[in-house]
Scaffold this motif. Structure first.
Motif, mmCIF file in Angstrom:
data_model
loop_
_atom_site.group_PDB
_atom_site.id
_atom_site.type_symbol
_atom_site.label_atom_id
_atom_site.label_comp_id
_atom_site.label_asym_id
_atom_site.label_seq_id
_atom_site.Cartn_x
_atom_site.Cartn_y
_atom_site.Cartn_z
ATOM 1 N N LYS A 9 -3.620 11.043 3.780
ATOM 2 C CA LYS A 9 -3.285 10.597 2.430
ATOM 3 C C LYS A 9 -2.730 9.176 2.455
ATOM 4 C CE LYS A 9 -2.104 15.122 0.644
ATOM 5 N NZ LYS A 9 -0.990 15.980 0.261
ATOM 6 N N LEU A 10 -1.978 8.839 3.475
ATOM 7 C CA LEU A 10 -1.371 7.517 3.566
ATOM 8 C C LEU A 10 -2.431 6.422 3.597
ATOM 9 C CD1 LEU A 10 1.238 5.878 3.872
ATOM 10 C CD2 LEU A 10 0.947 6.101 6.328
ATOM 11 N N ILE A 11 -3.564 6.701 4.195
ATOM 12 C CA ILE A 11 -4.618 5.704 4.321
ATOM 13 C C ILE A 11 -5.063 5.214 2.942
ATOM 14 C CG2 ILE A 11 -7.012 5.359 5.076
ATOM 15 C CD1 ILE A 11 -6.375 7.319 7.376
ATOM 16 N N ASN A 12 -5.001 6.065 1.934
ATOM 17 C CA ASN A 12 -5.517 5.718 0.613
ATOM 18 C C ASN A 12 -4.467 5.173 -0.346
ATOM 19 O OD1 ASN A 12 -8.147 6.549 1.245
ATOM 20 N ND2 ASN A 12 -7.501 8.667 1.064
ATOM 21 N N ILE A 13 -3.276 4.894 0.100
ATOM 22 C CA ILE A 13 -2.233 4.408 -0.788
ATOM 23 C C ILE A 13 -2.599 3.037 -1.337
ATOM 24 C CG2 ILE A 13 0.161 3.587 -0.870
ATOM 25 C CD1 ILE A 13 0.952 5.842 0.911
ATOM 26 N N ALA A 14 -2.614 2.923 -2.658
ATOM 27 C CA ALA A 14 -2.968 1.659 -3.309
ATOM 28 C C ALA A 14 -1.904 0.600 -3.095
ATOM 29 C CB ALA A 14 -3.180 1.896 -4.804
ATOM 30 N N LYS A 15 -0.721 1.005 -2.696
ATOM 31 C CA LYS A 15 0.375 0.055 -2.501
ATOM 32 C C LYS A 15 0.107 -0.899 -1.340
ATOM 33 C CE LYS A 15 3.836 3.003 -4.495
ATOM 34 N NZ LYS A 15 4.292 4.320 -4.314
ATOM 35 N N PHE A 16 -0.948 -0.684 -0.602
ATOM 36 C CA PHE A 16 -1.267 -1.572 0.519
ATOM 37 C C PHE A 16 -1.889 -2.879 0.058
ATOM 38 C CE2 PHE A 16 -1.802 2.063 3.819
ATOM 39 C CZ PHE A 16 -0.440 2.230 3.844
ATOM 40 N N LYS A 17 -2.115 -3.051 -1.236
ATOM 41 C CA LYS A 17 -2.736 -4.277 -1.734
ATOM 42 C C LYS A 17 -2.015 -5.523 -1.258
ATOM 43 C CE LYS A 17 -4.867 -3.028 -6.088
ATOM 44 N NZ LYS A 17 -4.755 -3.231 -7.528
ATOM 45 N N SER A 18 -0.687 -5.513 -1.309
ATOM 46 C CA SER A 18 0.056 -6.709 -0.915
ATOM 47 C C SER A 18 0.142 -6.869 0.600
ATOM 48 C CB SER A 18 1.463 -6.694 -1.520
ATOM 49 O OG SER A 18 2.195 -5.607 -1.004
ATOM 50 N N ALA A 19 -0.145 -5.825 1.344
ATOM 51 C CA ALA A 19 -0.099 -5.862 2.810
ATOM 52 C C ALA A 19 -1.360 -5.184 3.349
ATOM 53 C CB ALA A 19 1.162 -5.162 3.317
ATOM 54 N N TRP A 21 -3.037 -5.319 5.942
ATOM 55 C CA TRP A 21 -3.033 -4.898 7.347
ATOM 56 C C TRP A 21 -2.575 -3.443 7.479
ATOM 57 C CZ3 TRP A 21 -0.103 -8.880 5.402
ATOM 58 C CH2 TRP A 21 1.256 -8.621 5.208
ATOM 59 N N MET A 22 -1.920 -2.918 6.451
ATOM 60 C CA MET A 22 -1.461 -1.534 6.524
ATOM 61 C C MET A 22 -2.630 -0.544 6.479
ATOM 62 S SD MET A 22 1.692 -1.580 7.134
ATOM 63 C CE MET A 22 2.192 0.103 6.792
ATOM 64 N N LEU A 23 -3.726 -0.906 5.838
ATOM 65 C CA LEU A 23 -4.914 -0.046 5.874
ATOM 66 C C LEU A 23 -5.434 0.054 7.303
ATOM 67 C CD1 LEU A 23 -6.798 -1.112 2.635
ATOM 68 C CD2 LEU A 23 -5.766 1.104 3.130
ATOM 69 N N THR A 24 -5.451 -1.077 7.995
ATOM 70 C CA THR A 24 -5.890 -1.093 9.389
ATOM 71 C C THR A 24 -4.933 -0.282 10.252
ATOM 72 O OG1 THR A 24 -6.894 -3.255 9.061
ATOM 73 C CG2 THR A 24 -6.437 -2.604 11.345
ATOM 74 N N ALA A 25 -3.632 -0.502 10.088
ATOM 75 C CA ALA A 25 -2.634 0.224 10.889
ATOM 76 C C ALA A 25 -2.727 1.725 10.637
ATOM 77 C CB ALA A 25 -1.227 -0.292 10.569
ATOM 78 N N SER A 26 -2.844 2.136 9.366
ATOM 79 C CA SER A 26 -2.893 3.566 9.069
ATOM 80 C C SER A 26 -4.187 4.199 9.561
ATOM 81 C CB SER A 26 -2.685 3.828 7.582
ATOM 82 O OG SER A 26 -3.741 3.294 6.818
ATOM 83 N N GLY A 27 -5.239 3.409 9.674
ATOM 84 C CA GLY A 27 -6.493 3.912 10.230
ATOM 85 C C GLY A 27 -6.389 4.266 11.700
ATOM 86 N N SER A 140 1.992 8.266 20.653
ATOM 87 C CA SER A 140 0.842 8.044 19.776
ATOM 88 C C SER A 140 1.219 7.123 18.621
ATOM 89 C CB SER A 140 0.326 9.381 19.231
ATOM 90 O OG SER A 140 1.266 9.943 18.345
ATOM 91 N N VAL A 141 0.209 6.730 17.852
ATOM 92 C CA VAL A 141 0.451 6.010 16.610
ATOM 93 C C VAL A 141 0.810 7.084 15.587
ATOM 94 C CG1 VAL A 141 -0.537 4.555 14.797
ATOM 95 C CG2 VAL A 141 -1.193 4.176 17.188
#
Length: 181
Positions: A9-19, A21-27, A140-141
């Motif tokens: 669920k975290l991967i899809n958080i729209a709040k990552f727009k300003s950051a 790199w968080m989509l990459t990290a959560s992936g 782990s991550v």
């Protein structure tokens, strides 16, 4: 590599727009060490991004939290700091901020020397805890809960617009971090 539902669920958080790199990290959630003679090839890529020479992905031999941060930031065009494989060297990245925001890099010292670094994803409703998407947390991550007052510094890229970011309340499950992560 296993991921629990809260991490997906975290991967899809729209709040990552300003950051972004968080989509990459959560992936990368769920990347884990391989104990024995083999090493996780993705962790070896993290090492390469930080210019670390380690051949063993075991945290006992080579901590990889800072190498993960280097790899993530490099994916978004940010040049890692000198000695990017050392957690505490991330204090010189970008610009320091007084309070964490979603996507900021959190840096702390460890009691036995060295440090730990990871990405801030949220805070508890009381503000007493921060939730860190970090690496080498339980080998782990993962996302782990830490006391908010143990972090030495928070940094973001130099051109990061703080007015577009905030620190949400994190309500998903998380590991409880040990004092030495």
């Amino acid at each position: 590599m296993s991921r629990n539902n809260s991490e997906i669920k975290l991967i899809n958080i729209a709040k990552f727009k300003s950051a972004p790199w968080m989509l990459t990290a959560s992936g990368e959630l769920g990347q884990t060490e391989i104990h024995g003679k083999r090493a996780n090839p993705q962790i070896m890529r993290y090492f390469s991004a930080s210019r670390f020479w380690g051949k063993d992905d075991s945290g006992a031999e080579n901590a990889w939290c800072a190498s993960f941060v280097a790899w993530v930031m490099k994916q978004h065009g940010y040049e890692p700091v000198a000695h990017a494989y050392r957690a505490l060297s991330w204090m010189s990245f970008g610009k320091a901020i007084d309070k964490p925001v979603m996507g900021s890099i959190a840096i702390k010292k460890r009691g036995r020397g060295g440090g730990h670094v990871g990405f801030v994803v949220g805070q508890s409703s009381t503000g007493k805890y921060l939730f860190i998407l970090g690496e080498n947390q339980g080998d782990s991550v993962s996302i782990a809960r830490y006391p908010a007052n143990i972090w030495e510094a928070f940094v973001v890229p130099s051109q990061f617009d703080l007015s577009l970011s905030s620190l949400p309340i994190y309500t998903q499950s998380a590991n409880v971090a040990s004092s030495e992560e």
